[in-house]
Design a protein around this motif. Structure first.
Motif, PDB file in Angstrom:
ATOM      1  N   ARG A  13      49.696  -3.483  30.667  1.00 23.06           N
ATOM      2  CA  ARG A  13      49.021  -3.695  32.704  1.00 23.06           C
ATOM      3  C   ARG A  13      48.158  -3.328  32.751  1.00 23.06           C
ATOM      4  O   ARG A  13      47.921  -2.874  33.905  1.00 23.06           O
ATOM      5  CB  ARG A  13      50.451  -2.940  32.844  1.00 23.06           C
ATOM      6  N   GLY A  14      46.701  -2.784  32.092  1.00 23.19           N
ATOM      7  CA  GLY A  14      45.834  -2.735  32.856  1.00 23.19           C
ATOM      8  C   GLY A  14      44.976  -1.722  31.755  1.00 23.19           C
ATOM      9  O   GLY A  14      44.780  -2.500  29.982  1.00 23.19           O
ATOM     10  N   TYR A  15      43.564  -1.195  32.156  1.00 21.24           N
ATOM     11  CA  TYR A  15      43.013  -0.857  31.263  1.00 21.24           C
ATOM     12  C   TYR A  15      42.755   1.066  31.526  1.00 21.24           C
ATOM     13  O   TYR A  15      43.322   1.641  32.354  1.00 21.24           O
ATOM     14  CB  TYR A  15      41.306  -1.283  32.080  1.00 21.24           C
ATOM     15  N   ARG A  16      42.021   1.823  30.070  1.00 20.29           N
ATOM     16  CA  ARG A  16      41.994   2.887  29.981  1.00 20.29           C
ATOM     17  C   ARG A  16      40.822   3.297  29.065  1.00 20.29           C
ATOM     18  O   ARG A  16      40.278   2.335  28.985  1.00 20.29           O
ATOM     19  CB  ARG A  16      42.750   3.832  29.263  1.00 20.29           C
ATOM     20  N   ILE A  17      39.923   4.303  30.058  1.00 16.57           N
ATOM     21  CA  ILE A  17      38.475   4.760  29.403  1.00 16.57           C
ATOM     22  C   ILE A  17      38.895   6.021  28.557  1.00 16.57           C
ATOM     23  O   ILE A  17      39.109   6.860  28.522  1.00 16.57           O
ATOM     24  CB  ILE A  17      37.591   5.094  31.524  1.00 16.57           C
ATOM     25  N   TRP A  18      38.468   5.208  26.988  1.00 20.74           N
ATOM     26  CA  TRP A  18      38.131   5.911  25.980  1.00 20.74           C
ATOM     27  C   TRP A  18      37.008   6.867  25.639  1.00 20.74           C
ATOM     28  O   TRP A  18      35.707   6.465  25.925  1.00 20.74           O
ATOM     29  CB  TRP A  18      38.673   4.811  24.581  1.00 20.74           C
ATOM     30  N   ASP A  19      37.100   8.397  24.928  1.00 23.24           N
ATOM     31  CA  ASP A  19      35.807   8.963  24.669  1.00 23.24           C
ATOM     32  C   ASP A  19      35.767   8.883  23.727  1.00 23.24           C
ATOM     33  O   ASP A  19      36.312   9.450  23.247  1.00 23.24           O
ATOM     34  CB  ASP A  19      35.285  10.171  26.185  1.00 23.24           C
ATOM     35  N   ASN A  20      34.417   8.185  23.372  1.00 22.64           N
ATOM     36  CA  ASN A  20      33.853   8.672  21.806  1.00 22.64           C
ATOM     37  C   ASN A  20      33.803   9.594  20.788  1.00 22.64           C
ATOM     38  O   ASN A  20      34.012  10.123  19.963  1.00 22.64           O
ATOM     39  CB  ASN A  20      33.275   7.222  20.684  1.00 22.64           C
ATOM     40  N   ARG A  21      33.085  10.743  21.797  1.00 26.66           N
ATOM     41  CA  ARG A  21      32.866  11.909  21.334  1.00 26.66           C
ATOM     42  C   ARG A  21      34.010  12.750  21.427  1.00 26.66           C
ATOM     43  O   ARG A  21      34.394  13.273  20.739  1.00 26.66           O
ATOM     44  CB  ARG A  21      31.800  12.764  22.186  1.00 26.66           C
ATOM     45  N   ARG A  22      35.097  12.919  21.937  1.00 19.27           N
ATOM     46  CA  ARG A  22      36.119  13.616  22.760  1.00 19.27           C
ATOM     47  C   ARG A  22      37.487  13.310  21.571  1.00 19.27           C
ATOM     48  O   ARG A  22      38.188  14.333  21.665  1.00 19.27           O
ATOM     49  CB  ARG A  22      35.988  14.413  23.438  1.00 19.27           C
TER      50      ARG A  22
END
Length: 62
Positions: A13-22
Motif C-alpha cells: 500500500r505505498g512506499y517507505r524511505i530506506w537509509d542505506n547507512r543506518r
C-alpha cells in the motif's frame, strides 16, 4: 559510483524511505512515491525545503 543514502522502497500500500547507512527505515509510510523528498535528502538537504516536502507528503496521506 556511490550509492544513494536514501532510497524509496515499495511496501504494501505505498512506499517507505530506506537509509542505506543506518540500515533502517527513515520517516513514515507514504502512499505516493516521494521523489522530490528523496532528491532533497540525497542532495543539499535544506531544512526548510525538507520540512515543506514532509508536510506536503503527510497531507497526501489524509
Amino acid at each position: 559510483m556511490s550509492r544513494c543514502r536514501y532510497v524509496a522502497r515499495g511496501v504494501p500500500r505505498g512506499y517507505r524511505i530506506w537509509d542505506n547507512r543506518r540500515k533502517r527505515w527513515w520517516g513514515e509510510h507514504y502512499e505516493v512515491c516521494p521523489d522530490e523528498l528523496l532528491a532533497e535528502l540525497n542532495g543539499p538537504g535544506d531544512q526548510a525545503r525538507l520540512a515543506a516536502l514532509l508536510k506536503r507528503y503527510r497531507a497526501t496521506k489524509r
